[in-house]
Motif scaffolding. Sequence first.
Motif, PDB file in Angstrom:
ATOM      1  N   UNK A 221       0.823  -1.207   0.000  1.00  0.00           N
ATOM      2  CA  UNK A 221       0.000   0.000   0.000  1.00  0.00           C
ATOM      3  C   UNK A 221       0.859   1.259   0.000  1.00  0.00           C
ATOM      4  N   UNK A 222       2.031   1.152   0.546  1.00  0.00           N
ATOM      5  CA  UNK A 222       2.931   2.294   0.635  1.00  0.00           C
ATOM      6  C   UNK A 222       4.312   1.809   1.016  1.00  0.00           C
ATOM      7  N   UNK A 223       5.239   2.729   1.256  1.00  0.00           N
ATOM      8  CA  UNK A 223       6.600   2.309   1.560  1.00  0.00           C
ATOM      9  C   UNK A 223       6.712   1.487   2.847  1.00  0.00           C
ATOM     10  N   UNK A 224       5.765   1.644   3.772  1.00  0.00           N
ATOM     11  CA  UNK A 224       5.864   0.939   5.052  1.00  0.00           C
ATOM     12  C   UNK A 224       4.562   0.244   5.445  1.00  0.00           C
ATOM     13  N   UNK A 225       3.627   0.138   4.520  1.00  0.00           N
ATOM     14  CA  UNK A 225       2.337  -0.456   4.850  1.00  0.00           C
ATOM     15  C   UNK A 225       2.016  -1.590   3.869  1.00  0.00           C
ATOM     16  N   UNK A 226       1.718  -2.761   4.451  1.00  0.00           N
ATOM     17  CA  UNK A 226       1.489  -3.967   3.652  1.00  0.00           C
ATOM     18  C   UNK A 226       0.294  -4.736   4.215  1.00  0.00           C
ATOM     19  N   UNK A 227      -0.378  -5.456   3.341  1.00  0.00           N
ATOM     20  CA  UNK A 227      -1.429  -6.380   3.758  1.00  0.00           C
ATOM     21  C   UNK A 227      -1.070  -7.746   3.186  1.00  0.00           C
ATOM     22  N   UNK A 228      -1.034  -8.751   4.076  1.00  0.00           N
ATOM     23  CA  UNK A 228      -0.707 -10.116   3.665  1.00  0.00           C
ATOM     24  C   UNK A 228      -1.924 -10.985   3.952  1.00  0.00           C
ATOM     25  N   UNK A 229      -2.359 -11.745   2.956  1.00  0.00           N
ATOM     26  CA  UNK A 229      -3.508 -12.632   3.161  1.00  0.00           C
ATOM     27  C   UNK A 229      -3.108 -14.059   2.817  1.00  0.00           C
ATOM     28  N   UNK A 230      -3.769 -14.975   3.490  1.00  0.00           N
ATOM     29  CA  UNK A 230      -3.505 -16.403   3.282  1.00  0.00           C
ATOM     30  C   UNK A 230      -4.762 -17.020   2.680  1.00  0.00           C
ATOM     31  N   UNK A 231      -4.614 -17.712   1.563  1.00  0.00           N
ATOM     32  CA  UNK A 231      -5.746 -18.245   0.811  1.00  0.00           C
ATOM     33  C   UNK A 231      -6.468 -19.351   1.565  1.00  0.00           C
ATOM     34  N   UNK A 232      -5.739 -20.229   2.211  1.00  0.00           N
ATOM     35  CA  UNK A 232      -6.336 -21.425   2.802  1.00  0.00           C
ATOM     36  C   UNK A 232      -7.428 -21.107   3.818  1.00  0.00           C
ATOM     37  N   UNK A 233      -7.188 -20.194   4.723  1.00  0.00           N
ATOM     38  CA  UNK A 233      -8.193 -19.895   5.742  1.00  0.00           C
ATOM     39  C   UNK A 233      -8.632 -18.430   5.734  1.00  0.00           C
ATOM     40  N   UNK A 234      -8.324 -17.720   4.655  1.00  0.00           N
ATOM     41  CA  UNK A 234      -8.717 -16.318   4.486  1.00  0.00           C
ATOM     42  C   UNK A 234      -8.204 -15.430   5.621  1.00  0.00           C
ATOM     43  N   UNK A 235      -7.082 -15.837   6.231  1.00  0.00           N
ATOM     44  CA  UNK A 235      -6.455 -15.054   7.287  1.00  0.00           C
ATOM     45  C   UNK A 235      -5.775 -13.843   6.660  1.00  0.00           C
ATOM     46  N   UNK A 236      -5.837 -12.693   7.331  1.00  0.00           N
ATOM     47  CA  UNK A 236      -5.235 -11.484   6.775  1.00  0.00           C
ATOM     48  C   UNK A 236      -4.458 -10.766   7.869  1.00  0.00           C
TER      49      UNK A 236
ATOM     50  N   UNK B  77      10.395   1.417  12.088  1.00  0.00           N
ATOM     51  CA  UNK B  77      11.162   0.222  12.459  1.00  0.00           C
ATOM     52  C   UNK B  77      12.550   0.314  11.851  1.00  0.00           C
ATOM     53  N   UNK B  78      13.522  -0.179  12.602  1.00  0.00           N
ATOM     54  CA  UNK B  78      14.902  -0.128  12.128  1.00  0.00           C
ATOM     55  C   UNK B  78      15.103  -1.025  10.911  1.00  0.00           C
ATOM     56  N   UNK B  79      14.531  -2.229  10.961  1.00  0.00           N
ATOM     57  CA  UNK B  79      14.658  -3.161   9.839  1.00  0.00           C
ATOM     58  C   UNK B  79      13.276  -3.687   9.482  1.00  0.00           C
ATOM     59  N   UNK B  80      12.588  -2.961   8.605  1.00  0.00           N
ATOM     60  CA  UNK B  80      11.235  -3.338   8.188  1.00  0.00           C
ATOM     61  C   UNK B  80      11.201  -4.648   7.439  1.00  0.00           C
ATOM     62  N   UNK B  81      12.273  -4.948   6.702  1.00  0.00           N
ATOM     63  CA  UNK B  81      12.292  -6.196   5.934  1.00  0.00           C
ATOM     64  C   UNK B  81      12.337  -7.405   6.865  1.00  0.00           C
ATOM     65  N   UNK B  82      13.012  -7.286   7.999  1.00  0.00           N
ATOM     66  CA  UNK B  82      13.055  -8.380   8.964  1.00  0.00           C
ATOM     67  C   UNK B  82      11.680  -8.605   9.583  1.00  0.00           C
ATOM     68  N   UNK B  83      10.968  -7.525   9.850  1.00  0.00           N
ATOM     69  CA  UNK B  83       9.612  -7.645  10.402  1.00  0.00           C
ATOM     70  C   UNK B  83       8.706  -8.358   9.399  1.00  0.00           C
TER      71      UNK B  83
ATOM     72  N   UNK C 234       9.741  -8.132  -3.042  1.00  0.00           N
ATOM     73  CA  UNK C 234      10.044  -9.400  -3.712  1.00  0.00           C
ATOM     74  C   UNK C 234      11.325 -10.021  -3.160  1.00  0.00           C
ATOM     75  N   UNK C 235      12.306  -9.220  -2.820  1.00  0.00           N
ATOM     76  CA  UNK C 235      13.550  -9.775  -2.266  1.00  0.00           C
ATOM     77  C   UNK C 235      13.314 -10.364  -0.873  1.00  0.00           C
ATOM     78  N   UNK C 236      12.441  -9.740  -0.082  1.00  0.00           N
ATOM     79  CA  UNK C 236      12.108 -10.294   1.231  1.00  0.00           C
ATOM     80  C   UNK C 236      11.368 -11.618   1.070  1.00  0.00           C
ATOM     81  N   UNK C 237      10.442 -11.668   0.124  1.00  0.00           N
ATOM     82  CA  UNK C 237       9.683 -12.900  -0.124  1.00  0.00           C
ATOM     83  C   UNK C 237      10.616 -14.006  -0.606  1.00  0.00           C
TER      84      UNK C 237
END
Length: 175
Positions: free
Chosen positions: A92-107, A115-121, A162-165
């Motif tokens: 959504x932005x440089x520091x805002x993301x939404x992650x969803x899981x297909x199997x149980x529709x968890x979001x 955060x010092x290291x956003x990619x680690x989070x 993509x590099x974090x993924x």
Amino acid sequence: MRRRSQSDAMLYSLSEFAFVLLFVALAASALLYVRSLAAEQRAAEQELQIAALTEEVDFLNEMLSEKQYGVVPCWRRPDGSIAPLVGALTVHGPHRYTVSRVRDQDELTLNTAGAEDGSLIMETALRQLYAEELAYAAEHNCYLRIAVQNETDSYAHFRDTASVIARTRMVVINE
């Protein structure tokens, strides 16, 4: 008493013999007909089995070609427990993301601002959310696919995501 002539007796015996031969021939033809029907039925069943085996061989050859270089998607495994896409990540932005899981529709919504290291989070959150799928992928030596949608105008955010993924051993599908 009058006696039959020998020729009459012979004709009578020959006619009885012909009659018996007729019944033997009819019985033999009926037996051959039943056997031919059974053979046709077996041939039809074998054709069905050959078609099924040909389909199976084609599928296995396709799987072998995929495994030739170690590229095996988890959703192609025979047990079918993994969906073609395990989830989606929306930037959504440089520091805002939404992650969803297909199997149980968890979001899950991530905000890495400050955060010092956003990619680690993000990596930790992805590993926790997809823990079961990642364990399955490690056990069966296959890869998972996740869709990434970039709602920003910056390709850099998509590239960083993509590099974090990729570090979590998932393949990015661009939507």
